[in-house]
Design a protein around this motif. Structure first.
Motif, PDB file in Angstrom:
ATOM      1  N   MET A  56       0.837  -1.194   0.000  1.00 18.52           N
ATOM      2  CA  MET A  56       0.000   0.000   0.000  1.00 18.52           C
ATOM      3  C   MET A  56       0.879   1.255   0.000  1.00 18.52           C
ATOM      4  O   MET A  56       2.024   1.227   0.455  1.00 18.52           O
ATOM      5  N   SER A  57       0.317   2.337  -0.494  1.00 16.08           N
ATOM      6  CA  SER A  57       1.071   3.582  -0.576  1.00 16.08           C
ATOM      7  C   SER A  57       1.091   4.279   0.778  1.00 16.08           C
ATOM      8  O   SER A  57       0.042   4.596   1.339  1.00 16.08           O
ATOM      9  N   VAL A  58       2.284   4.531   1.289  1.00 19.21           N
ATOM     10  CA  VAL A  58       2.460   5.212   2.576  1.00 19.21           C
ATOM     11  C   VAL A  58       3.011   6.604   2.306  1.00 19.21           C
ATOM     12  O   VAL A  58       4.119   6.754   1.795  1.00 19.21           O
ATOM     13  N   VAL A  59       2.233   7.616   2.646  1.00 22.76           N
ATOM     14  CA  VAL A  59       2.615   9.006   2.387  1.00 22.76           C
ATOM     15  C   VAL A  59       2.823   9.711   3.720  1.00 22.76           C
ATOM     16  O   VAL A  59       2.041   9.540   4.656  1.00 22.76           O
ATOM     17  N   GLY A  60       3.886  10.494   3.801  1.00 23.89           N
ATOM     18  CA  GLY A  60       4.171  11.209   5.048  1.00 23.89           C
ATOM     19  C   GLY A  60       4.808  12.553   4.785  1.00 23.89           C
ATOM     20  O   GLY A  60       5.059  12.946   3.633  1.00 23.89           O
ATOM     21  N   VAL A  61       5.099  13.264   5.882  1.00 20.83           N
ATOM     22  CA  VAL A  61       5.744  14.570   5.787  1.00 20.83           C
ATOM     23  C   VAL A  61       6.861  14.630   6.813  1.00 20.83           C
ATOM     24  O   VAL A  61       6.712  14.151   7.942  1.00 20.83           O
ATOM     25  N   ILE A  62       7.996  15.172   6.436  1.00 16.16           N
ATOM     26  CA  ILE A  62       9.164  15.241   7.321  1.00 16.16           C
ATOM     27  C   ILE A  62       8.910  16.298   8.392  1.00 16.16           C
ATOM     28  O   ILE A  62       8.622  17.452   8.088  1.00 16.16           O
ATOM     29  N   ARG A  63       9.016  15.883   9.651  1.00 17.19           N
ATOM     30  CA  ARG A  63       8.773  16.789  10.771  1.00 17.19           C
ATOM     31  C   ARG A  63      10.015  17.039  11.616  1.00 17.19           C
ATOM     32  O   ARG A  63      10.052  17.987  12.390  1.00 17.19           O
ATOM     33  N   ASN A  64      11.026  16.213  11.506  1.00 19.87           N
ATOM     34  CA  ASN A  64      12.154  16.299  12.434  1.00 19.87           C
ATOM     35  C   ASN A  64      13.431  15.880  11.719  1.00 19.87           C
ATOM     36  O   ASN A  64      13.438  14.866  11.014  1.00 19.87           O
ATOM     37  N   LEU A  65      14.498  16.657  11.893  1.00 22.16           N
ATOM     38  CA  LEU A  65      15.805  16.324  11.339  1.00 22.16           C
ATOM     39  C   LEU A  65      16.855  16.511  12.426  1.00 22.16           C
ATOM     40  O   LEU A  65      16.929  17.576  13.025  1.00 22.16           O
ATOM     41  N   LYS A  66      17.645  15.475  12.671  1.00 24.54           N
ATOM     42  CA  LYS A  66      18.698  15.578  13.684  1.00 24.54           C
ATOM     43  C   LYS A  66      19.961  14.894  13.172  1.00 24.54           C
ATOM     44  O   LYS A  66      19.935  13.715  12.835  1.00 24.54           O
TER      45      LYS A  66
END
Length: 479
Positions: free
Chosen positions: A354-364
């Motif tokens: 299935m297609s999993v779509v997300g948005v980047i919220r955190n970069l470390k």
């Protein structure tokens, strides 16, 4: 110093020229401070201009991004080292010590901003060195002595310059974009003057402290064990200023998200430590990623129709996953597009095809060349759709690609992820999802980023199935 009278108008070129001149500086020790102050005065107008150019740049190659960042960050840290060297010279007067200390804290605060642009942790010993610079001002009794740090600029004292560094670090900068980080720092600069760093603790008023014996910045007070090395401060005036700026939109203030973030972190009444709605579990999965709204739409379409595709970028190593998020460690070199708010789609391995779509919220940044990426999952079963003008029917020509996201337990309503340039508040459109056609209204804007928006929709009417000859004309969102 003839070169100083012919500085280039370009901020990047001016920074790089100053770095070259500083690296080959060879003057008698008694003339060194005069040289440093003169060059620093001349370069001051360029500092903010270069930071703005870097923060607001939309598309930079790896080489361009690296050149800009190193010119900004390296110059400020070089000035810190140069000024610290002059403090040890016996001919430096007490008045010069006050100015040099303030300039050193200023450049340390600028270096902190550049470091945060890349979401980098402070190097080992960085905070201890910063604490020592301020401690010198306390020890010599001029921490609260305001002065003109640079010609024709607002007066500031060592305490305010130190607090500027501390207060920026109390924010969750990993959830801010570069322009937001710059806006938050500028707001702090204009509001911290006059806030006292106390040597005694008042539990009814003070919310933050710094321990100068520890290699870290300012912290919110929790279960504090008092130490002589600690300093404490009150944020009530800052919170009041934020509330005034939120209500008064006639002034030049940061965007509302920045103000609300600062208010949440610094208020004694609204602060809430965020907790995940689901437990995070460790995993060891691999997934290839596409990014950008059009590429995401194309990949969801390919996965839905069973069409093979080759995603760009390297494979991400997924280390943890929760109900609404996942954490991955990726290469910074192969993923130089990474930024807060970027929309992504994961290929197949995450959710059984299935297609999993997300948005980047955190970069470390955790180690050289590697970065931890925290991604909020918007949908585990994203559906490709297309929007059509009501007057134009449902032909492929002029169709706008989008991703349909159903409601979930977070009480989010039906919504679409679509290109930002195509969003029109209140517009009515035909929404085609597989073999069904719906008439919808674009309703409340939930989120807006550089190239995509998330918008709630009202379903006005479900229409008959789309004719087979129109299904054959399904549009390619990349074209």
């Amino acid at each position: 110093m003839k070169w100083l009278n012919n500085l280039p108008g370009d901020a990047l070129a001016a920074h790089e020229l100053a770095l070259i001149q500083l690296s080959k500086l060879n003057v008698p020790e008694e003339a060194r401070l005069k040289w440093l102050l003169a060059v620093d005065d001349a370069l001051f107008p360029y500092h903010y201009a270069l930071a703005v150019a870097y923060a607001r740049a939309k598309r930079l190659s790896t080489e361009e991004e690296s050149r800009l960042w190193h010119a900004g960050h390296t110059l400020h840290e070089a000035w810190v080292r140069a000024y610290l060297g002059t403090l040890q010279h016996p001919e430096t007067s007490p008045e010069q010590v006050v100015l040099i200390t303030a300039r050193t804290l200023y450049h340390r605060s600028r270096a902190a901003v550049w470091r945060n642009f890349r979401y980098l942790p402070a190097p080992i010993g960085w905070w201890l060195d910063t604490h020592k610079i301020y401690s010198l001002a306390e020890a010599k009794g001029f921490a609260a002595q305001a002065l003109e740090v640079f010609p024709h600029e607002e007066h500031a004292d060592a305490a305010a310059l130190y607090l500027r560094i501390l207060m920026l670090e109390t924010l969750n900068l990993s959830n801010m974009t570069r322009p937001q980080i710059l806006a938050a720092d500028k707001w702090i600069q204009h509001h911290v003057q006059g806030i006292a760093l106390a040597t005694t603790y008042d539990p009814d008023r003070q919310l933050f402290y710094v321990d100068r014996s520890m290699d870290r910045g300012g912290c919110r007070i929790r279960n504090l064990k008092l130490q002589p090395s600690q300093r404490y401060w009150i944020t009530d005036d800052l919170v009041a200023d934020i509330e005034n700026d939120i209500l008064d939109d006639t002034h030049d203030v940061p965007d509302l998200d920045v103000l609300r973030s600062m208010h949440s972190e610094w208020s004694r009444t609204t602060y809430k430590r965020q907790r995940r709605s689901g437990e995070r579990s460790e995993t060891a999965r691999r997934a290839t990623v596409a990014h950008g709204i059009y590429a995401v739409c194309q990949e969801v379409l390919n996965q839905t129709s069973g069409t093979a595709s080759e995603l760009g970028g390297e494979i991400w190593h997924i280390e943890s996953i929760s109900t609404h998020g996942l954490g991955a460690v990726v290469s910074t070199e192969l993923n130089n597009w990474l930024q807060i708010g970027r929309i992504v789609v994961f290929k197949e391995e995450i959710s059984f095809g299935m297609s999993v779509v997300g948005v980047i919220r955190n970069l470390k940044h955790q180690e050289p060349g590697k970065i931890y990426v925290g991604t909020e999952i918007l949908s585990y079963m994203a559906l490709y759709g297309s929007l059509h003008q009501v007057a134009g029917g449902t032909n492929a020509a002029g169709a706008v690609p989008c991703i349909f996201v159903s409601s979930d337990e977070r009480r989010l309503n039906l919504s679409l992820l679509m290109p930002a340039v195509e969003y029109e508040a209140g517009a009515e459109r035909y929404l085609r999802l597989d073999k069904r056609l719906h008439r919808v209204r674009l309703h409340r804007l939930v989120e807006q980023q550089d190239d995509w928006v998330r918008v709630e929709i009202d379903v006005l009417k479900q229409l008959v199935a789309v004719p087979q000859h129109e299904l054959a004309q399904r549009p390619n969102p990349i074209l």
